[in-house]
Design an enzyme around this catalytic site. Structure first.
Site, PDB file in Angstrom:
ATOM      1  CD1 TRP A   1     -14.578  -1.782  -2.239  1.00  0.00           C
ATOM      2  CD2 TRP A   1     -14.501  -0.518  -1.484  1.00  0.00           C
ATOM      3  NE1 TRP A   1     -13.838  -0.675  -2.850  1.00  0.00           N
ATOM      4  CE2 TRP A   1     -13.702  -0.048  -2.298  1.00  0.00           C
ATOM      5  CE3 TRP A   1     -14.937  -0.022   0.460  1.00  0.00           C
ATOM      6  CZ2 TRP A   1     -13.476   0.841  -1.723  1.00  0.00           C
ATOM      7  CZ3 TRP A   1     -14.041   1.025   0.356  1.00  0.00           C
ATOM      8  CH2 TRP A   1     -13.135   2.157  -0.478  1.00  0.00           C
TER       9      TRP A   1
ATOM     10  CG  HIS B   1      -4.673   2.493  -2.174  1.00  0.00           C
ATOM     11  ND1 HIS B   1      -4.467   2.938  -0.797  1.00  0.00           N
ATOM     12  CD2 HIS B   1      -5.841   1.595  -3.161  1.00  0.00           C
ATOM     13  CE1 HIS B   1      -5.827   3.282  -0.850  1.00  0.00           C
ATOM     14  NE2 HIS B   1      -6.235   2.896  -2.014  1.00  0.00           N
TER      15      HIS B   1
ATOM     16  CG  ASP C   1      -2.559   0.661   0.663  1.00  0.00           C
ATOM     17  OD1 ASP C   1      -1.769   2.097  -0.053  1.00  0.00           O
ATOM     18  OD2 ASP C   1      -3.597  -0.193   0.765  1.00  0.00           O
TER      19      ASP C   1
ATOM     20  CD1 TRP D   1     -10.692  -2.491   5.711  1.00  0.00           C
ATOM     21  CD2 TRP D   1      -8.448  -2.094   4.313  1.00  0.00           C
ATOM     22  NE1 TRP D   1     -10.809  -2.634   4.623  1.00  0.00           N
ATOM     23  CE2 TRP D   1      -9.533  -2.466   3.649  1.00  0.00           C
ATOM     24  CE3 TRP D   1      -6.675  -2.232   3.688  1.00  0.00           C
ATOM     25  CZ2 TRP D   1      -9.335  -3.286   2.620  1.00  0.00           C
ATOM     26  CZ3 TRP D   1      -6.913  -2.679   2.739  1.00  0.00           C
ATOM     27  CH2 TRP D   1      -8.109  -2.979   1.920  1.00  0.00           C
TER      28      TRP D   1
ATOM     29  CG  ASP E   1      -7.955  -0.157  -3.150  1.00  0.00           C
ATOM     30  OD1 ASP E   1      -7.555  -0.903  -3.871  1.00  0.00           O
ATOM     31  OD2 ASP E   1      -8.369  -0.115  -1.866  1.00  0.00           O
ATOM     32  CD  GLU E   2     -10.119   3.905  -1.067  1.00  0.00           C
ATOM     33  OE1 GLU E   2     -10.796   4.224  -0.688  1.00  0.00           O
ATOM     34  OE2 GLU E   2      -8.722   3.582  -0.940  1.00  0.00           O
TER      35      GLU E   2
HETATM   36  C1  ACM Z   1     -10.852  -0.423   0.110  1.00  0.00           C
HETATM   37  O1  ACM Z   1     -11.677  -0.318   1.333  1.00  0.00           O
HETATM   38  N1  ACM Z   1     -10.038   0.806  -0.578  1.00  0.00           N
HETATM   39  C2  ACM Z   1     -10.853  -1.484  -0.784  1.00  0.00           C
END
Ligand code: ACM
Length: 702
Positions: free
Chosen positions: A408, A279, A205, A482, A341-342
């Site tokens: 998610w 990330h 990350d 997380w 993601d993101e």
């Molecule tokens: C995430 O919570 N970004 C998968």
């Protein structure tokens, strides 16, 4: 509350009539099994398990599983079994026999059957993993009882059991905070003892790259180390380097091989996650040529969403192929999670070079570019016998047909995936986000501010009506731990258990058997086992939260945040050693209400305050955070009556706290005389966001 065994047995009403005492012992024993077995039929009599009893198995793998039962019973019940490899295990007169039988539990690949008679316990399964789950159930049956007299009595019964969903996962973020390989192996043990079968391992990350890649040593040499956020860490000088001490760690190839082999022995598939194209800050800091713009000078320590994306040069794809080659060599499982993601596209949108590459590649926009990225990496995986897993964002740019979508942002991603004939795993925030607090109490460890209780998780439905037309595409569910706010291994365990036991039952047991109060009745035995296994678990579900006396200290968690924009339960950055305060704060609007204070006489106010690093990448939302202007260099804590606007009732200067990285109790102030009940509103004046002032506690007293 313990339900009768007939209820548990679900359709076993044809069971022979039992004497009351036999029924009671069935209840006690069956009340211990989590996840709840599919089918249990009580029989007459009981089996006595003695120390030094023999356990027979024929095949090598079955012998290993028998030995595991021995280990479990030895370490938690202090019973020693003698494991014997025997060619006709089932016929032998052993106390316990394990046998592979293709017809057991209807041949279900994870199913098993247990026949307890007064003379023997026979465990059969079509596959070794079924034997393993049978052994877990047997251990739970035995753990029901303290040994008394000649041995442990297990009521005679027949259990036939198999899961309803094939993907029962738990994801751990080892990037934001690092856990030792030994902890990871214990964690995998705990998963397996809940019949969970997927360990999602978030290894890379922005804040850390944790997987050794031999070809690119800087990924861990540089990318695995950061200075934590905040003044306390900055002031923590490492005598070896004369610089701020670095936090970090990584898993060597040898560590990973050990962990993966351990997981295989527990029938847990490890799904490594290498997040791309976002990330990616740690990787880009290590190898700046991978980025779109010049990287940050060091691995960053903010939480949230960084804009740093990988670029789309051929050399970058080659780099990522080489990384995946090593990932594939290390992880024999069928899946590799590529995140996705993101990935905010600001850098791609602003880059002329990216625009040129898009033209070369015939890609129309940046969403499609992520789709190109995903397809290309997916093809690499497919060519090497692996399936791509990605977060639901990857649907936007187009994904390979064989990709598995982890939904998610609610369950919409799963619905979309299933409608298009793609497999999906349900992992929706906030319910399956175990970084959320599990109670609102002040003793709760740091985490996201939302409260997600054990019951919330238990009531999560992985097969809702919206998915029923396409339910064959729902592989299962996965909860995520997380670790932005989960700094220690002990807290990882606490955030996980027992909520993951609810995931286990929801994933394993069929919907009509799910019963919250019955689950609760089985939890005390589960908690006994947690203590025997050394699991640091949350027992919030059995705790009454006392109300705080009116004139006692009110911790920030006992107050109300004025708004719910981005509420976090944040740990102080100081002291470096020992316990730290935890502040409940809406970082988008640090403001607290102490409701309905009774001003019966002249009152005094005492407040304890701390400072938090503002280490949040929240993009433009940052511009919406405003503070009232300070009247002094250090600023003030302002207290208002019946609202947060207008003139303060009192003002507490922050000068005494300015240089303290930990909590400071400000000098008490007398409150003006007001009659009746009033809300008090607490806000800070400050010029900059960082550090952010926070309330630890307030007390109004006579
Ligand atoms: C995430 O919570 N970004 C998968």
């Amino acid at each position: 509350m313990i339900l009768a065994c007939v209820t548990l047995a679900g359709g076993a009403s044809s069971a022979p009539a039992e004497t009351p005492s036999a029924v009671t012992s069935h209840e006690v024993v069956l009340a211990n099994v989590i996840p709840r077995p599919a089918d249990v039929t009580p029989r007459a009599g009981e089996f006595l398990l003695h120390d030094q009893a023999e356990i027979f198995a024929k095949d090598v793998e079955a012998v290993r599983i028998a030995a595991y039962l021995g280990e479990l019973l030895e370490s938690t019940e202090h019973i020693t079994l003698k494991v014997v490899q025997h060619p006709v295990a089932a016929k032998a007169r052993a106390a316990i026999a394990l046998r592979l039988d293709p017809t057991a539990a209807g041949g279900a690949p994870e199913g098993y059957a247990i026949e307890v008679t007064p003379s023997q316990i026979l465990l059969t399964a079509a596959k070794p993993r079924g034997l393993f789950y049978g052994v877990v159930s047997l251990w739970q049956l035995v753990s029901a009882k303290a040994a008394s007299g000649p041995g442990i009595a297990i009521p005679a019964m027949r259990i036939v059991d198999a899961p309803r969903l094939p993907w029962r996962g738990l994801m751990l973020d080892s990037a934001r905070h690092f856990q030792s390989p030994e902890f990871i192996m214990r964690y995998i043990d705990w998963l397996a003892l809940h019949k969970l079968n997927v360990f999602g391992w978030h290894l890379t990350d922005d804040q850390g790259w944790r997987l050794e890649i031999k070809r690119y040593p800087r990924l861990t040499g540089v990318g695995a180390w950061r200075v934590p956020a905040g003044r306390a860490a900055e002031r923590d000088i490492d005598p070896a380097t004369h610089r701020s001490r670095l936090y970090g760690g990584f898993y060597s190839e040898a560590d990973v091989r050990r962990i993966v082999a351990h997981a295989a022995a527990r029938y847990v598939t490890v799904v490594p996650e290498i997040d791309m194209p976002g990330h990616a800050s740690a990787a880009i800091v290590a190898y700046p040529e991978l980025g779109v713009v010049a990287p940050p000078p060091a691995v960053p320590a903010d939480w949230g969403i960084y804009p740093n994306l990988f670029n789309v040069e051929e050399s970058t794809f080659a780099f990522l192929d080489h990384v995946l080659a090593e990932v594939i060599a290390l992880f024999p499982g069928p899946y590799v999670h590529l995140g996705g993601d993101e990935a905010v596209k600001d850098q791609w949108l602003a880059s002329a070079r990216i625009a040129a590459r898009m033209r070369e590649l015939g890609v129309k926009d940046v969403e499609a570019l992520q789709g190109y990225f995903t397809h290309r990496m997916g093809e690499y995986l497919r060519a090497h016998g692996r399936r791509l897993v990605g977060w639901d964002e990857i649907l936007a740019g187009g994904v390979p047909k064989d990709a598995i979508i982890v939904s998610w942002r609610g369950i919409e991603g799963a619905i979309e995936a299933a409608k298009s004939g793609r497999d999906a795993v349900l992992s929706p925030a906030p319910t399956l986000y175990f970084d959320n607090r599990q109670s609102g109490g002040p003793l709760e460890p740091p985490g996201r501010g939302k409260v997600v209780t054990l019951e919330d998780v238990y009531r999560f439905d992985p097969l809702p009506a919206a998915l029923s037309p396409d339910r064959q595409y729902v592989l299962g569910l996965e909860a995520n731990v997380w670790t932005e706010h989960v700094r220690t291994e002990e807290r990882v365990a606490y955030m996980t258990w027992p909520r993951a036991a609810a995931v286990s039952e929801v994933g394993w047991s069929s919907g009509e058997r799910l019963d919250w109060s019955d689950f609760l009745s089985r939890l005390p035995a589960e908690f006994d086992r947690y203590r025997l296994l050394g699991i640091h678990y949350a027992d919030e579900v059995f705790q009454e939260r006392p109300s705080v006396a009116p004139y006692a200290r009110h911790m920030s968690q006992d107050l109300k945040t004025c708004t719910d924009h981005l509420v976090l339960n944040l740990e102080d950055d100081a002291p470096l050693e020992g316990p730290r305060a935890v502040f409940l704060i809406d970082i988008a609007n640090p403001c607290w209400i102490f409701p309905s204070v009774d001003f019966t006489s002249r009152m005094h106010l005492t407040a304890a305050v701390g400072q938090l690093p503002f280490n949040f990448q929240i993009g433009k939302d940052r511009e919406a955070i405003h503070f009232k202007t300070p009247h002094s260099a250090a600023g003030e804590l302002e207290v208002r009556l019946d609202g947060c606007e207008g003139d303060p009732l009192v003002t507490l200067p922050l000068a005494p706290a300015a240089d303290n990285d930990a909590v400071t109790v400000l000098p008490s102030v007398a409150l003006p005389e007001v009659a009746g009940r009033h809300d008090l509103c607490f806000t800070f004046t400050q010029r900059t966001l960082d550090p952010l002032w926070a309330i630890d506690w307030v007390q109004v007293s006579r």
